[in-house]
Enzyme design. Sequence first.
Site, PDB file in Angstrom:
ATOM      1  N   ARG A 139      39.596  47.611  36.285  1.00 32.14           N
ATOM      2  CA  ARG A 139      38.092  47.321  36.188  1.00 32.14           C
ATOM      3  C   ARG A 139      38.205  46.081  37.469  1.00 32.14           C
ATOM      4  O   ARG A 139      38.917  44.804  37.424  1.00 32.14           O
ATOM      5  CB  ARG A 139      38.362  45.463  34.616  1.00 32.14           C
ATOM      6  CG  ARG A 139      38.211  46.175  33.892  1.00 32.14           C
ATOM      7  CD  ARG A 139      38.367  45.021  32.587  1.00 32.14           C
ATOM      8  NE  ARG A 139      37.904  46.369  31.462  1.00 32.14           N
ATOM      9  CZ  ARG A 139      37.750  44.772  30.479  1.00 32.14           C
ATOM     10  NH1 ARG A 139      37.675  43.911  29.798  1.00 32.14           N
ATOM     11  NH2 ARG A 139      37.831  46.106  28.702  1.00 32.14           N
ATOM     12  N   ASP A 187      36.860  43.662  40.691  1.00 33.73           N
ATOM     13  CA  ASP A 187      36.638  42.604  41.112  1.00 33.73           C
ATOM     14  C   ASP A 187      35.141  42.984  41.751  1.00 33.73           C
ATOM     15  O   ASP A 187      34.699  44.368  42.486  1.00 33.73           O
ATOM     16  CB  ASP A 187      37.133  41.861  41.425  1.00 33.73           C
ATOM     17  CG  ASP A 187      38.313  41.306  40.677  1.00 33.73           C
ATOM     18  OD1 ASP A 187      38.154  41.327  39.486  1.00 33.73           O
ATOM     19  OD2 ASP A 187      39.092  40.570  41.465  1.00 33.73           O
ATOM     20  N   TYR A 231      47.243  50.026  45.068  1.00 35.18           N
ATOM     21  CA  TYR A 231      45.355  49.797  45.901  1.00 35.18           C
ATOM     22  C   TYR A 231      46.302  49.804  46.646  1.00 35.18           C
ATOM     23  O   TYR A 231      47.110  49.594  47.484  1.00 35.18           O
ATOM     24  CB  TYR A 231      45.725  47.976  45.158  1.00 35.18           C
ATOM     25  CG  TYR A 231      44.800  48.238  43.340  1.00 35.18           C
ATOM     26  CD1 TYR A 231      43.231  47.779  44.119  1.00 35.18           C
ATOM     27  CD2 TYR A 231      45.019  48.292  42.708  1.00 35.18           C
ATOM     28  CE1 TYR A 231      42.973  48.052  42.670  1.00 35.18           C
ATOM     29  CE2 TYR A 231      44.669  47.895  41.545  1.00 35.18           C
ATOM     30  CZ  TYR A 231      43.607  47.361  41.254  1.00 35.18           C
ATOM     31  OH  TYR A 231      42.715  48.118  40.231  1.00 35.18           O
ATOM     32  N   ARG A 257      44.782  40.779  44.995  1.00 28.41           N
ATOM     33  CA  ARG A 257      44.146  39.789  45.800  1.00 28.41           C
ATOM     34  C   ARG A 257      44.592  38.768  46.826  1.00 28.41           C
ATOM     35  O   ARG A 257      45.151  37.792  47.194  1.00 28.41           O
ATOM     36  CB  ARG A 257      42.607  39.689  45.861  1.00 28.41           C
ATOM     37  CG  ARG A 257      41.318  40.101  46.277  1.00 28.41           C
ATOM     38  CD  ARG A 257      39.959  40.100  45.426  1.00 28.41           C
ATOM     39  NE  ARG A 257      39.820  39.114  46.058  1.00 28.41           N
ATOM     40  CZ  ARG A 257      38.636  39.019  45.444  1.00 28.41           C
ATOM     41  NH1 ARG A 257      38.780  38.781  43.880  1.00 28.41           N
ATOM     42  NH2 ARG A 257      38.072  37.712  46.013  1.00 28.41           N
TER      43      ARG A 257
END
Length: 241
Positions: free
Chosen positions: A49, A51, A109, A196
């Site tokens: 999911r 952001d 990622y 992040r």
Amino acid sequence: MNVKLVLEYEGTRYHGWQAQSGAPTIEGALRAAIESLTGESPPLTAAGRTDAGVHALGQVVNFRLERPFEIEDLPGALNARLDADIAVRHAELVDETFNARYSARARLYAYRIRQMLPRGAYQRQYAWGLREHLDISAMQAAAERLQGRHDFAAFGRSPRPGGHTIRNVHAIAVSAIDEWVTIAVAADAFLYGMVRRIAGALVDIGRQRRSLDWIDGLLNGSSSGLRLAPAQGLVQVGVEY
């Protein structure tokens, strides 16, 4: 029919993957396109999911259709119903046991940074622009300490209420070409905000604002000084099954 899709999207104007009332989301747009095409509105399962403001090159989604549909026609038919910032790259029929989230073995990622930047425009939606010159060697040394199986509670929260925060990070690589810096992270799964915060921590190391011992403290439960890097630098690259 258990259908698997691979999506690419530019997440700037979306409030993330998960459907929300009154806000544009990737899930909401895709569900509307599926319903327009098939007359069905099945639950969608995504590998992760993302952001608000985060992009994807290889998001994987699966859902079930009650009525048959020519699978080779699905990408084009859905793309005709989606805005240009969401694209279905691939569709296939998969075994009934396939689940985009729980069948995944690893997620990849990448976080992009543009360093040495008094003023920039191009990177505004796709990278974190920094004025400083980063110490890439120090960032890689810190990244190596984050590899392996650790409790990443300081770096994010579980997607399930009360869920554990232990994750296995397979690899982290920090590379640079001129002003462009990429942090690539592969793990079995991620916590909300985890990549992040990893990027934020490595940037502070690269700015020489933190020591390597600070990374050890984060893995031991401290969250002192940990920042959340801007969303626009993050892209979900792909999923391994």
